[in-house]
Design an enzyme around this catalytic site. Structure first.
Site, PDB file in Angstrom:
ATOM      1  CG  HIS A 158       3.224   3.662   8.862  1.00  0.00           C
ATOM      2  ND1 HIS A 158       3.388   4.432   7.595  1.00  0.00           N
ATOM      3  CD2 HIS A 158       2.731   2.331   8.419  1.00  0.00           C
ATOM      4  CE1 HIS A 158       3.070   4.014   6.601  1.00  0.00           C
ATOM      5  NE2 HIS A 158       2.622   2.735   6.963  1.00  0.00           N
ATOM      6  CE  LYS A 175      27.365  -4.902  -5.391  1.00  0.00           C
ATOM      7  NZ  LYS A 175      27.536  -3.846  -6.154  1.00  0.00           N
ATOM      8  NE  ARG A 202      -1.671  -2.405   2.684  1.00  0.00           N
ATOM      9  CZ  ARG A 202      -1.610  -3.605   2.504  1.00  0.00           C
ATOM     10  NH1 ARG A 202      -2.800  -4.016   2.099  1.00  0.00           N
ATOM     11  NH2 ARG A 202      -0.831  -4.763   3.036  1.00  0.00           N
ATOM     12  CB  THR A 203       3.275   2.639   2.342  1.00  0.00           C
ATOM     13  OG1 THR A 203       2.590   1.990   3.510  1.00  0.00           O
ATOM     14  CG2 THR A 203       3.927   3.833   2.657  1.00  0.00           C
ATOM     15  NE  ARG A 263       6.855   0.539   5.287  1.00  0.00           N
ATOM     16  CZ  ARG A 263       5.579   0.047   5.276  1.00  0.00           C
ATOM     17  NH1 ARG A 263       5.619  -1.081   4.979  1.00  0.00           N
ATOM     18  NH2 ARG A 263       4.631   0.997   5.359  1.00  0.00           N
TER      19      ARG A 263
END
Ligand code: CP
Length: 329
Positions: A157, A107, A79-80, A129
């Site tokens: 959030h 890496k 969704r986000t 995120r």
């Protein structure tokens, strides 16, 4: 060219209504904890205008033409991430999605090096995120570009909190005095924290409901009430926001079994019969059907779960506009 000319007319009108508050006077959006009531209201008003733009036959305005946005997600999202992409495209911005699993992060490149390298490619905004609380804050300190927190650990959030509040206001108007239940794993929920910060600032009465093992002891300091009895709280609730129960918590002994949890704290049709006729059922997604909420309730007449997702596009477009489209006139 007058910088206002490329702005949707309804957005400009809203700015003038806001006592000369024309934009967010900040580079980043890291959490609702830091936002003033006026800033929250400005974002919500702008989101209403953006919802109107998003519903047009051709949902596109040139406001962020030439701006370049990157999403940098160290955790999964449907969704986000997608709604940020959609929002950016409505505003005519370019978007790049960095797939962390196939980036140089594997890496061993650290977050600061990653965001600095992205910035020097000409990016205006980095949407992050991360599983670590505070990761977007660290990134924001190290780049000139705007940083938006798309979820950091158990911390916040903020865009989910804003879209939840937007949806609540759409359904019931002013939230002052409204009773909002947030049910489930409060301890590990960034959605809960952003909801708490935003809702308490707007005067809502927030009640956190769940097993004692999933509610932090000091959380009442945030201006909320705690209850361990969902059945006792449902009758007076205006909104019931069900949180996803993270099944991995069971392995840590935080609740005895999924079945036990569903019996005590799951939202099902029987339980909902005790609610007011106009109660609103919410869930940020993704849903564990049959755990925190039954399918009958999740798809039933009181739910606004998919409306929340639709509103996520408008709220995120509003934020991009306010952070990146600042008029200077
Ligand atoms: N609610 C939410 O953040 O959903 P995603 O994890 O799919 O982005």
């Amino acid at each position: 060219m007058n910088p206002y000319l490329s702005w949707p007319f309804s957005v400009i009108i809203n700015f003038y209504r806001m006592n000369n508050t024309k934009s967010l006077h900040r580079k980043d959006l890291l959490g609702l904890k830091d936002l003033s009531v006026d800033e929250i209201k400005l974002i919500l008003r702008t989101a209403h205008s953006m919802k109107e733009v998003a519903a047009r036959p051709i949902p596109k305005v040139p406001t962020l033409l030439g701006k370049h946005i990157v999403t940098l997600f160290y955790e999964a999202s449907t969704r986000t991430r997608t709604s940020f992409n959609t929002a950016a495209k409505i505003l005519s911005a370019n978007v790049t999605n960095v797939a962390v699993s196939s980036s140089s992060v594997v890496k061993g490149e650290n977050l600061i090096d990653t965001v600095k390298n992205l910035e020097v490619m000409g990016l205006d905004c980095i949407i992050i995120r991360h599983s670590m609380g505070g990761a977007p804050h660290l990134a924001a300190k190290n780049v000139q570009a705007s940083v938006i927190n798309a979820g950091d650990g158990y911390n916040e959030h903020p865009t989910q909190g804003l879209l939840d509040i937007f949806t609540m206001e759409e359904k019931k108007g002013n939230l002052k005095g409204k009773k909002v239940l947030i049910v489930g794993d409060i301890a590990h929920s960034r959605v809960a924290r952003s909801n708490i910060w935003g809702l308490t600032k707007l005067g809502a009465k927030v009640v956190l409901v769940g097993p004692p093992t999933l509610i932090p002891e000091d959380i009442e300091e945030m201006g909320v009430r705690v209850s361990y009895n969902l059945d006792a709280e449902i009758p007076a609730a205006d909104f019931i926001n069900m949180l996803r129960i993270q099944k991995e918590r069971q392995d840590k002994g935080l609740f005895p079994s999924i079945e036990e949890y569903a019996k005590l704290y799951g939202l099902n049709s029987d339980r909902l019969k005790k609610a007011q006729k106009d109660v609103i059922v919410m869930h940020p997604g993704p849903i564990n059907r049959g755990v925190e909420i039954t399918s009958e309730v999740a798809d039933g007449p009181y739910n606004v779960i998919l409306e929340q997702v639709t509103n996520g596009v408008a709220v995120r477009a509003a934020l991009l506009l306010l952070l990146l489209g600042k008029p200077t006139a």
